[in-house]
Design a protein around this motif. Structure first.
Motif, PDB file in Angstrom:
ATOM      1  N   LEU A 128      26.144 -23.646  13.782  1.00  0.00           N
ATOM      2  CA  LEU A 128      25.258 -24.660  14.371  1.00  0.00           C
ATOM      3  C   LEU A 128      24.911 -24.312  15.812  1.00  0.00           C
ATOM      4  O   LEU A 128      23.778 -24.549  16.258  1.00  0.00           O
ATOM      5  N   SER A 147      25.529 -33.173  13.802  1.00  0.00           N
ATOM      6  CA  SER A 147      26.368 -32.406  12.888  1.00  0.00           C
ATOM      7  C   SER A 147      27.330 -31.507  13.659  1.00  0.00           C
ATOM      8  O   SER A 147      28.493 -31.355  13.271  1.00  0.00           O
ATOM      9  N   LEU A 148      26.849 -30.937  14.760  1.00  0.00           N
ATOM     10  CA  LEU A 148      27.707 -30.087  15.587  1.00  0.00           C
ATOM     11  C   LEU A 148      28.886 -30.879  16.141  1.00  0.00           C
ATOM     12  O   LEU A 148      30.033 -30.413  16.111  1.00  0.00           O
ATOM     13  N   LEU A 205      21.020 -31.751  13.831  1.00  0.00           N
ATOM     14  CA  LEU A 205      21.901 -30.593  14.051  1.00  0.00           C
ATOM     15  C   LEU A 205      22.904 -30.879  15.166  1.00  0.00           C
ATOM     16  O   LEU A 205      24.072 -30.486  15.082  1.00  0.00           O
TER      17      LEU A 205
END
Length: 398
Positions: free
Chosen positions: A208, A192-193, A189
């Motif tokens: 997110l 991805s952020l 995560l």
């Protein structure tokens, strides 16, 4: 002590055999017509023992010869394992030391052992990335593209390196592949952020951030800053018309709406599109929860038309706030500006002069002088108006 006992035992055995053999008159006859061989029992026993030893040595030699290829292969495998494991340890050590060239070379040696190939490829990819060798990095990762055991590690490494290389689209593709495998953890995560932030996909950044905040995986200051950047971009987008801006604002959670930086951006954007009633409501809700001069400024810019009930309500709100914040220069400037618009000359002059005396920001000094100049000009007091215009110009220059 043990050696001494063995010597004593052997000597005792030798003495026993010698004594037994001396008093053993037995014979052994081997007869095969027409041949006959006579042997003493003692000599026959010695020959039998010698034959046993010979056969034992012969069988051991044969077995050792048969097993030799396997032993050679096992020795070579052990040597490869030792060399591969040694290369893997050296690669890790060099990577942590920042000696990326040595790390990549050691990873090549470690990759010769099949069991170490996956981890060695990840080390080699990281080392090549640190040396800004993108093609070599991609080649390392391609080596294990078909290895299902290393799939998650490969995709996580690929995402992290691509984000660091500012390739958000490729990084997000790796994240999507990772998500399809059902792997979702905090580091994924976080990567991805970063990728979504680089791609400026702010709605996904907000999603997110909220998810990571639930796991307490973001520092509060970083979380607040990312939210601010996201809302700033979403609300300050010049392509929005009034309707689309209201749609965006409707998606903002109530807990975020009252935060000063969000309310300020929203009120400013609403004012720019003529939605002053909505801007005033946003500012009032935010100021009721958390006071902030930026929101007060946006509230001043959302002034209702002169003579309207909404403008009188704004003045009433500001006067109520002045009781709890009597030295707030921004609030005094806002109240003076509203009174000026309503043509309440006495109140306007009093609060504008108060704002001028309490102001420490050149912007506020300049705006206070400008409002006072406009007031005096409206009242036909040209000399006072000219003086304030001059002070406004000097504040602008300074």
């Amino acid at each position: 002590m043990r050696l001494f006992l063995w010597i004593v035992a052997l000597m005792a055995a030798a003495i026993g055999i010698a004594v037994t053999a001396r008093f053993n008159p037995g014979n052994v006859v081997l007869f095969y017509p027409p041949h006959r061989i006579d042997l003493s029992l003692n000599f026959f026993v010695v020959l039998l023992a010698a034959l046993f030893v010979f056969l034992y040595i012969l069988i051991r030699a044969f077995r050792a010869t048969v097993k030799m290829p396997g032993k050679v292969a096992a020795y070579r495998q052990q040597k490869r394992e030792r060399d591969g494991n040694k290369g893997l340890r050296e690669a890790l050590k060099a990577l942590f030391e920042g000696r990326f060239g040595h790390a990549e070379k050691a990873a090549m040696r470690a990759a010769e052992l099949q069991e170490n190939a996956g981890v060695a490829a990840l080390i080699g990819a990281r080392a090549a990335h640190r040396m800004r060798q993108g093609p070599r990095r991609d080649n390392w990762l391609a080596r294990i593209s078909d290895d299902n055991v290393m799939k998650t590690a490969r995709l996580m490494t690929m995402t992290e390196l691509l984000v660091d290389d500012h390739q958000p689209e490729a990084a997000l593709e790796a994240v999507r592949e990772l998500n399809t495998s059902g792997t979702r953890h905090i580091h994924a995560l976080q990567m991805s952020l970063k990728a979504q932030q680089q791609a400026k996909n702010w709605p996904e950044v907000l999603r997110l951030v909220r998810s990571l905040d639930k796991h307490r995986a973001l520092h509060p200051a970083l979380s607040s800053r990312l939210r601010e950047l996201a809302y700033d971009d979403m609300l300050s987008d010049g392509t929005h018309d009034a309707e689309s801006l209201l749609r965006v604002w409707s998606t903002v959670p109530n807990a975020d709406r009252i935060k000063p930086y969000v309310a300020c951006r929203a009120a400013t954007a609403l004012n720019a599109r003529g939605l002053h009633d909505e801007a005033r409501l946003v500012a009032e809700e935010s100021l009721a929860a958390d006071w902030d001069d930026r929101v007060v400024r946006a509230y001043r810019e959302a002034a209702a038309p002169a003579g309207s009930a909404a403008l009188l309500m704004q003045i009433e709100h500001c006067e109520k706030w002045m009781h709890t914040r009597p030295t707030d220069a921004e609030l005094a400037l806002t109240l003076g500006s509203l009174c000026l618009k309503q043509k309440l000359w006495g109140k306007a002059q009093r609060f504008l002069e108060q704002a001028l005396s309490d102001a420490s920001d050149p912007r506020m000094v300049r705006e206070s002088h400008l409002k006072l100049a406009q007031m005096h000009e409206a009242l036909g007091q040209q000399e006072e108006a000219a003086n304030h215009y001059r002070q406004c110009a000097l504040a602008t220059i300074l």
